[in-house]
Design a protein around this motif. Structure first.
Motif, mmCIF file in Angstrom:
data_model
loop_
_atom_site.group_PDB
_atom_site.id
_atom_site.type_symbol
_atom_site.label_atom_id
_atom_site.label_comp_id
_atom_site.label_asym_id
_atom_site.label_seq_id
_atom_site.Cartn_x
_atom_site.Cartn_y
_atom_site.Cartn_z
ATOM 1 N N TRP A 1 49.187 69.076 91.443
ATOM 2 C CA TRP A 1 47.718 68.375 92.199
ATOM 3 C C TRP A 1 46.708 68.858 93.593
ATOM 4 N N ALA A 2 47.559 70.301 93.815
ATOM 5 C CA ALA A 2 47.298 71.085 95.306
ATOM 6 C C ALA A 2 47.219 72.554 94.931
ATOM 7 N N GLY A 3 47.423 73.459 95.692
ATOM 8 C CA GLY A 3 48.318 74.779 95.343
ATOM 9 C C GLY A 3 47.913 75.419 96.330
ATOM 10 N N ARG A 4 48.045 76.654 96.630
ATOM 11 C CA ARG A 4 47.724 77.857 97.591
ATOM 12 C C ARG A 4 45.888 77.639 97.665
ATOM 13 N N GLU A 5 45.560 77.412 97.377
ATOM 14 C CA GLU A 5 43.897 77.337 96.840
ATOM 15 C C GLU A 5 43.653 77.089 97.961
ATOM 16 N N LEU A 6 44.202 75.830 97.782
ATOM 17 C CA LEU A 6 43.091 73.955 98.422
ATOM 18 C C LEU A 6 43.504 74.368 99.887
ATOM 19 N N VAL A 7 44.440 74.994 100.813
ATOM 20 C CA VAL A 7 44.654 75.775 102.130
ATOM 21 C C VAL A 7 43.415 76.568 101.794
ATOM 22 N N ASP A 8 43.607 77.811 101.286
ATOM 23 C CA ASP A 8 42.423 79.072 101.681
ATOM 24 C C ASP A 8 41.783 78.398 101.131
ATOM 25 N N GLY A 9 40.738 78.517 102.322
ATOM 26 C CA GLY A 9 39.350 78.135 102.434
ATOM 27 C C GLY A 9 38.995 77.023 102.390
ATOM 28 N N ALA A 10 39.996 76.446 103.600
ATOM 29 C CA ALA A 10 39.329 75.158 103.669
ATOM 30 C C ALA A 10 38.593 73.974 104.751
ATOM 31 N N ILE A 11 37.954 73.373 104.387
ATOM 32 C CA ILE A 11 37.254 73.132 105.571
ATOM 33 C C ILE A 11 38.747 71.875 106.609
ATOM 34 N N VAL A 12 38.875 72.057 107.542
ATOM 35 C CA VAL A 12 40.515 70.902 108.089
ATOM 36 C C VAL A 12 39.642 70.995 108.904
ATOM 37 N N LEU A 13 39.897 69.123 108.671
ATOM 38 C CA LEU A 13 39.587 68.565 110.220
ATOM 39 C C LEU A 13 41.463 67.800 110.710
ATOM 40 N N ASP A 14 41.571 67.636 111.649
ATOM 41 C CA ASP A 14 42.706 66.909 112.285
ATOM 42 C C ASP A 14 42.086 66.085 112.593
ATOM 43 N N ALA A 15 42.197 64.266 112.466
ATOM 44 C CA ALA A 15 42.165 63.749 113.605
ATOM 45 C C ALA A 15 43.996 62.799 113.999
ATOM 46 N N THR B 1 48.297 67.368 119.400
ATOM 47 C CA THR B 1 48.669 69.350 120.231
ATOM 48 C C THR B 1 47.946 70.036 118.635
ATOM 49 N N GLY B 2 47.223 69.146 117.567
ATOM 50 C CA GLY B 2 46.599 70.258 117.008
ATOM 51 C C GLY B 2 47.591 71.129 116.046
ATOM 52 N N ALA B 3 48.944 70.168 115.462
ATOM 53 C CA ALA B 3 49.862 71.087 115.075
ATOM 54 C C ALA B 3 49.541 71.165 113.599
ATOM 55 N N LEU B 4 49.521 69.512 113.059
ATOM 56 C CA LEU B 4 49.002 70.117 111.203
ATOM 57 C C LEU B 4 47.517 71.259 111.559
ATOM 58 N N GLY B 5 46.830 71.072 111.846
ATOM 59 C CA GLY B 5 45.179 71.150 111.296
ATOM 60 C C GLY B 5 45.576 73.012 112.056
ATOM 61 N N LEU B 6 46.224 73.252 113.286
ATOM 62 C CA LEU B 6 46.091 74.763 113.089
ATOM 63 C C LEU B 6 47.304 75.347 112.433
ATOM 64 N N GLU B 7 48.177 74.587 111.692
ATOM 65 C CA GLU B 7 48.587 75.046 110.509
ATOM 66 C C GLU B 7 48.341 75.436 109.277
ATOM 67 N N ALA B 8 47.182 74.587 109.056
ATOM 68 C CA ALA B 8 46.246 74.632 107.811
ATOM 69 C C ALA B 8 45.447 75.843 108.060
ATOM 70 N N LEU B 9 45.352 76.106 109.331
ATOM 71 C CA LEU B 9 43.895 77.457 109.981
ATOM 72 C C LEU B 9 45.225 78.442 109.213
ATOM 73 N N SER B 10 46.068 78.493 109.972
ATOM 74 C CA SER B 10 47.572 79.667 109.991
ATOM 75 C C SER B 10 47.517 79.781 108.735
ATOM 76 N N ARG B 11 47.365 79.608 107.804
ATOM 77 C CA ARG B 11 46.997 79.554 106.801
ATOM 78 C C ARG B 11 46.376 79.531 105.596
ATOM 79 N N GLY B 12 45.407 79.902 106.376
ATOM 80 C CA GLY B 12 43.990 80.632 105.097
ATOM 81 C C GLY B 12 42.992 79.383 105.337
ATOM 82 N N GLY B 13 42.599 78.248 106.325
ATOM 83 C CA GLY B 13 42.131 77.611 106.230
ATOM 84 C C GLY B 13 40.902 77.808 106.679
ATOM 85 N N THR B 14 39.156 77.721 106.834
ATOM 86 C CA THR B 14 38.303 78.653 107.363
ATOM 87 C C THR B 14 37.325 77.837 108.993
ATOM 88 N N LYS B 15 37.531 76.813 107.970
ATOM 89 C CA LYS B 15 36.834 75.851 109.794
ATOM 90 C C LYS B 15 37.808 75.000 110.041
#
Length: 181
Positions: free
Chosen positions: A41-55, A59-73
């Motif tokens: 139900w997911a895949g790398r393309e889900l993270v790559d280019g994602a607009i990420v919300l970390d509510a 520390t921001g660890a989850l959102g920063l991990e997503a941005l490190s892996r290709g999230g764009t905003k």
């Protein structure tokens, strides 16, 4: 605590002292991102280019991990003063371009962009996951079909929501739920 993979792999993250902020462990983060990359139900393309919300960002660890892996905003929502200091330091240390909203995720402003990948990690046993999901949904923070990754205590009740549950996994004291918006 560090970034596990991507362009910022190995970057150390700081956390405030005390018990107020409980960062997601490296092991739980790795398990979550393994699910996101390898589940049908997911895949790398889900993270790559994602607009990420970390509510409830902490520390921001989850959102920063997503941005490190290709999230764009990235947008981070946090209200605790000590956590905000650590969050801003972690964003600067990674060189991330991200917006920080100093506020309550249960009373969010309207977003500029709806998130395609969201993380909600409220304090355990605080009963904030349900109200946070409802408030962010009502404000328009979740794009249609967005994946919403939540962390709660292993014994915390799962709130009733309109979202489809795609995964429910326990990792020590943490329980990871992945929902589809």
């Amino acid at each position: 605590m560090r970034i596990i993979s991507g362009q910022w792999k190995g970057k150390r993250l700081v956390a405030p002292l005390g018990e107020t902020t409980r960062p997601t462990s490296d092991r739980a983060r790795q398990a979550l991102f393994d699910m996101l990359w390898h589940s049908p139900w997911a895949g790398r393309e889900l993270v790559d280019g994602a607009i990420v919300l970390d509510a409830f960002a902490g520390t921001g660890a989850l959102g920063l991990e997503a941005l490190s892996r290709g999230g764009t905003k990235g947008v981070f929502i946090e209200k605790d003063r000590a956590a905000l200091i650590a969050l801003r330091a972690n964003i600067a240390n990674c060189g991330a371009e991200a917006q920080v909203i100093a506020g309550d995720a249960t009373k969010p402003p309207r977003p500029v962009h709806a998130a395609t990948l969201a993380f909600l990690d409220p304090p355990y046993a605080g009963g904030l996951l349900g109200p946070g999901l409802e408030a962010l949904d009502a404000a328009g923070w979740f794009a249609p079909g967005a994946l919403i990754c939540t962390e709660l205590g292993a014994k915390d009740p799962i709130p009733e929501t309109r979202f489809e549950t795609l995964a429910d996994r326990s990792h020590g004291k943490a329980r990871l739920l992945v929902l589809r918006g």
